[in-house]
Write a protein that holds these residues in place. Sequence first.
Motif, PDB file in Angstrom:
ATOM      1  N   PRO A 182      -9.281 -82.660 123.275  1.00 29.22           N
ATOM      2  CA  PRO A 182     -10.046 -83.709 122.599  1.00 29.22           C
ATOM      3  C   PRO A 182      -9.416 -85.082 122.784  1.00 29.22           C
ATOM      4  CG  PRO A 182      -8.680 -82.585 121.022  1.00 29.22           C
ATOM      5  CD  PRO A 182      -8.509 -81.859 122.331  1.00 29.22           C
ATOM      6  N   GLU A 183     -10.194 -86.117 122.476  1.00 28.72           N
ATOM      7  CA  GLU A 183      -9.645 -87.477 122.464  1.00 28.72           C
ATOM      8  C   GLU A 183      -8.744 -87.621 121.238  1.00 28.72           C
ATOM      9  OE1 GLU A 183     -12.018 -91.141 123.408  1.00 28.72           O
ATOM     10  OE2 GLU A 183     -11.657 -91.487 121.271  1.00 28.72           O
ATOM     11  N   ILE A 184      -7.577 -88.211 121.446  1.00 27.43           N
ATOM     12  CA  ILE A 184      -6.606 -88.443 120.370  1.00 27.43           C
ATOM     13  C   ILE A 184      -6.331 -89.941 120.329  1.00 27.43           C
ATOM     14  CG2 ILE A 184      -4.264 -87.979 119.543  1.00 27.43           C
ATOM     15  CD1 ILE A 184      -4.445 -85.294 121.118  1.00 27.43           C
ATOM     16  N   THR A 185      -6.381 -90.509 119.134  1.00 24.23           N
ATOM     17  CA  THR A 185      -6.113 -91.933 118.967  1.00 24.23           C
ATOM     18  C   THR A 185      -4.833 -92.116 118.155  1.00 24.23           C
ATOM     19  OG1 THR A 185      -8.475 -92.391 119.000  1.00 24.23           O
ATOM     20  CG2 THR A 185      -7.042 -94.134 118.171  1.00 24.23           C
ATOM     21  N   VAL A 186      -3.937 -92.926 118.682  1.00 26.47           N
ATOM     22  CA  VAL A 186      -2.671 -93.229 118.022  1.00 26.47           C
ATOM     23  C   VAL A 186      -2.708 -94.680 117.561  1.00 26.47           C
ATOM     24  CG1 VAL A 186      -0.159 -93.304 118.282  1.00 26.47           C
ATOM     25  CG2 VAL A 186      -1.488 -91.621 119.575  1.00 26.47           C
ATOM     26  N   ALA A 187      -2.364 -94.908 116.305  1.00 27.87           N
ATOM     27  CA  ALA A 187      -2.302 -96.262 115.769  1.00 27.87           C
ATOM     28  C   ALA A 187      -0.907 -96.517 115.211  1.00 27.87           C
ATOM     29  CB  ALA A 187      -3.346 -96.459 114.673  1.00 27.87           C
ATOM     30  N   TYR A 188      -0.475 -97.759 115.293  1.00 28.19           N
ATOM     31  CA  TYR A 188       0.816 -98.204 114.747  1.00 28.19           C
ATOM     32  C   TYR A 188       2.002 -97.458 115.367  1.00 28.19           C
ATOM     33  CZ  TYR A 188      -2.532 -99.974 111.398  1.00 28.19           C
ATOM     34  OH  TYR A 188      -3.615-100.581 110.822  1.00 28.19           O
ATOM     35  N   ALA A 189       1.951 -97.249 116.675  1.00 27.35           N
ATOM     36  CA  ALA A 189       3.080 -96.625 117.370  1.00 27.35           C
ATOM     37  C   ALA A 189       4.299 -97.540 117.253  1.00 27.35           C
ATOM     38  CB  ALA A 189       2.737 -96.393 118.831  1.00 27.35           C
ATOM     39  N   PRO A 190       5.497 -96.967 117.174  1.00 25.98           N
ATOM     40  CA  PRO A 190       6.703 -97.794 117.062  1.00 25.98           C
ATOM     41  C   PRO A 190       6.911 -98.664 118.295  1.00 25.98           C
ATOM     42  CG  PRO A 190       7.188 -95.471 116.658  1.00 25.98           C
ATOM     43  CD  PRO A 190       5.787 -95.545 117.145  1.00 25.98           C
ATOM     44  N   LYS A 191       7.538 -99.815 118.096  1.00 28.74           N
ATOM     45  CA  LYS A 191       7.894-100.668 119.234  1.00 28.74           C
ATOM     46  C   LYS A 191       8.799 -99.876 120.158  1.00 28.74           C
ATOM     47  CE  LYS A 191       7.397-105.135 117.088  1.00 28.74           C
ATOM     48  NZ  LYS A 191       7.946-106.448 116.862  1.00 28.74           N
ATOM     49  N   GLY A 192       8.624-100.071 121.436  1.00 28.14           N
ATOM     50  CA  GLY A 192       9.437 -99.366 122.418  1.00 28.14           C
ATOM     51  C   GLY A 192       8.795 -98.093 122.926  1.00 28.14           C
ATOM     52  N   THR A 193       7.642 -97.692 122.377  1.00 28.16           N
ATOM     53  CA  THR A 193       6.967 -96.479 122.834  1.00 28.16           C
ATOM     54  C   THR A 193       6.472 -96.675 124.258  1.00 28.16           C
ATOM     55  OG1 THR A 193       6.256 -95.912 120.596  1.00 28.16           O
ATOM     56  CG2 THR A 193       5.059 -94.884 122.417  1.00 28.16           C
ATOM     57  N   LYS A 194       6.918 -95.804 125.155  1.00 28.30           N
ATOM     58  CA  LYS A 194       6.510 -95.864 126.566  1.00 28.30           C
ATOM     59  C   LYS A 194       5.458 -94.800 126.887  1.00 28.30           C
ATOM     60  CE  LYS A 194       9.663 -98.922 127.891  1.00 28.30           C
ATOM     61  NZ  LYS A 194       9.705 -99.923 126.879  1.00 28.30           N
ATOM     62  N   PHE A 195       5.555 -93.649 126.198  1.00 29.07           N
ATOM     63  CA  PHE A 195       4.582 -92.584 126.422  1.00 29.07           C
ATOM     64  C   PHE A 195       4.548 -91.662 125.220  1.00 29.07           C
ATOM     65  CE2 PHE A 195       8.557 -90.815 127.922  1.00 29.07           C
ATOM     66  CZ  PHE A 195       8.501 -89.469 127.589  1.00 29.07           C
ATOM     67  N   TYR A 196       3.535 -90.796 125.197  1.00 32.17           N
ATOM     68  CA  TYR A 196       3.383 -89.809 124.135  1.00 32.17           C
ATOM     69  C   TYR A 196       3.528 -88.414 124.717  1.00 32.17           C
ATOM     70  CZ  TYR A 196       1.326 -93.789 121.800  1.00 32.17           C
ATOM     71  OH  TYR A 196       1.108 -95.030 121.273  1.00 32.17           O
ATOM     72  N   ASP A 197       4.196 -87.553 123.992  1.00 30.77           N
ATOM     73  CA  ASP A 197       4.272 -86.138 124.317  1.00 30.77           C
ATOM     74  C   ASP A 197       3.382 -85.433 123.294  1.00 30.77           C
ATOM     75  OD1 ASP A 197       5.768 -83.866 125.797  1.00 30.77           O
ATOM     76  OD2 ASP A 197       5.867 -83.314 123.669  1.00 30.77           O
ATOM     77  N   ILE A 198       2.380 -84.686 123.763  1.00 26.74           N
ATOM     78  CA  ILE A 198       1.406 -84.054 122.882  1.00 26.74           C
ATOM     79  C   ILE A 198       1.426 -82.552 123.105  1.00 26.74           C
ATOM     80  CG2 ILE A 198      -1.011 -84.013 122.144  1.00 26.74           C
ATOM     81  CD1 ILE A 198      -0.019 -86.752 124.458  1.00 26.74           C
ATOM     82  N   ARG A 199       1.425 -81.797 122.005  1.00 30.72           N
ATOM     83  CA  ARG A 199       1.416 -80.333 122.087  1.00 30.72           C
ATOM     84  C   ARG A 199       0.453 -79.783 121.053  1.00 30.72           C
ATOM     85  NH1 ARG A 199       7.300 -78.827 123.722  1.00 30.72           N
ATOM     86  NH2 ARG A 199       7.928 -80.805 124.613  1.00 30.72           N
ATOM     87  N   LEU A 200      -0.178 -78.677 121.387  1.00 28.02           N
ATOM     88  CA  LEU A 200      -1.009 -77.956 120.430  1.00 28.02           C
ATOM     89  C   LEU A 200      -0.274 -76.668 120.075  1.00 28.02           C
ATOM     90  CD1 LEU A 200      -3.619 -77.426 118.813  1.00 28.02           C
ATOM     91  CD2 LEU A 200      -4.566 -76.399 120.901  1.00 28.02           C
ATOM     92  N   ILE A 201      -0.078 -76.444 118.775  1.00 24.11           N
ATOM     93  CA  ILE A 201       0.582 -75.215 118.329  1.00 24.11           C
ATOM     94  C   ILE A 201      -0.280 -74.501 117.296  1.00 24.11           C
ATOM     95  CG2 ILE A 201       2.932 -76.045 118.782  1.00 24.11           C
ATOM     96  CD1 ILE A 201       3.164 -76.457 115.692  1.00 24.11           C
ATOM     97  N   GLU A 202      -0.111 -73.203 117.240  1.00 26.31           N
ATOM     98  CA  GLU A 202      -0.696 -72.388 116.175  1.00 26.31           C
ATOM     99  C   GLU A 202       0.470 -72.058 115.257  1.00 26.31           C
ATOM    100  OE1 GLU A 202      -1.523 -67.794 116.052  1.00 26.31           O
ATOM    101  OE2 GLU A 202      -3.034 -68.798 117.292  1.00 26.31           O
ATOM    102  N   TYR A 203       0.270 -72.227 113.959  1.00 27.12           N
ATOM    103  CA  TYR A 203       1.362 -71.959 113.018  1.00 27.12           C
ATOM    104  C   TYR A 203       0.830 -71.160 111.830  1.00 27.12           C
ATOM    105  CZ  TYR A 203      -0.537 -75.672 110.064  1.00 27.12           C
ATOM    106  OH  TYR A 203      -1.350 -76.430 109.281  1.00 27.12           O
ATOM    107  N   GLY A 204       1.721 -70.738 110.970  1.00 26.35           N
ATOM    108  CA  GLY A 204       1.324 -69.993 109.781  1.00 26.35           C
ATOM    109  C   GLY A 204       1.242 -68.498 110.018  1.00 26.35           C
ATOM    110  N   THR A 205       1.571 -68.053 111.201  1.00 29.71           N
ATOM    111  CA  THR A 205       1.608 -66.628 111.506  1.00 29.71           C
ATOM    112  C   THR A 205       3.071 -66.234 111.678  1.00 29.71           C
ATOM    113  OG1 THR A 205       1.340 -67.123 113.858  1.00 29.71           O
ATOM    114  CG2 THR A 205      -0.665 -66.656 112.618  1.00 29.71           C
TER     115      THR A 205
END
Length: 143
Positions: A54-77
């Motif tokens: 899906p499309e993901i929107t990031v707002a107010y990223a910290p200064k110095g951010t060069k890229f994002y690392d994104i992961r999808l996890i299943e939890y609670g099991t």
Amino acid sequence: MKLAHHAPTLLLPLLFATLLLAACAARDETTPPEEGMTITVDLSEIHRCSRVSPEITVAYAPKGTKFYDIRLIEYGTEEERFFGGGTWVEDGTGVIPEGALTRHYRGPCPPGTKALDYAYVVSAMESENSQPLAVRLYRFTQE
């Protein structure tokens, strides 16, 4: 006649108060929330059991951010499961487009009618071998 003479004097404080309120309102729109970086995910049925992220929107990223690392996890099991992810270069828009996650990505896909808990984990990164500048989770349940 005396009231007409004082009308400009009375209007000046009112004008000043109006301008001050407008300035405060404009400042509040750009002030980051107390928690800092925020993420929103435009998740729909097309992303279920799909290789299209899906499309993901990031707002107010910290200064110095060069890229994002994104992961999808299943939890609670008993064991957390990794459903892939990817990286996206910070281009100033804050938008990670639909389909951008290509590192072994597979969307949420619970078996049968069982509901499972998932989270997109988005890390703002300054460099490849550094600690994240910020990490946010987008949690949701998929049936």
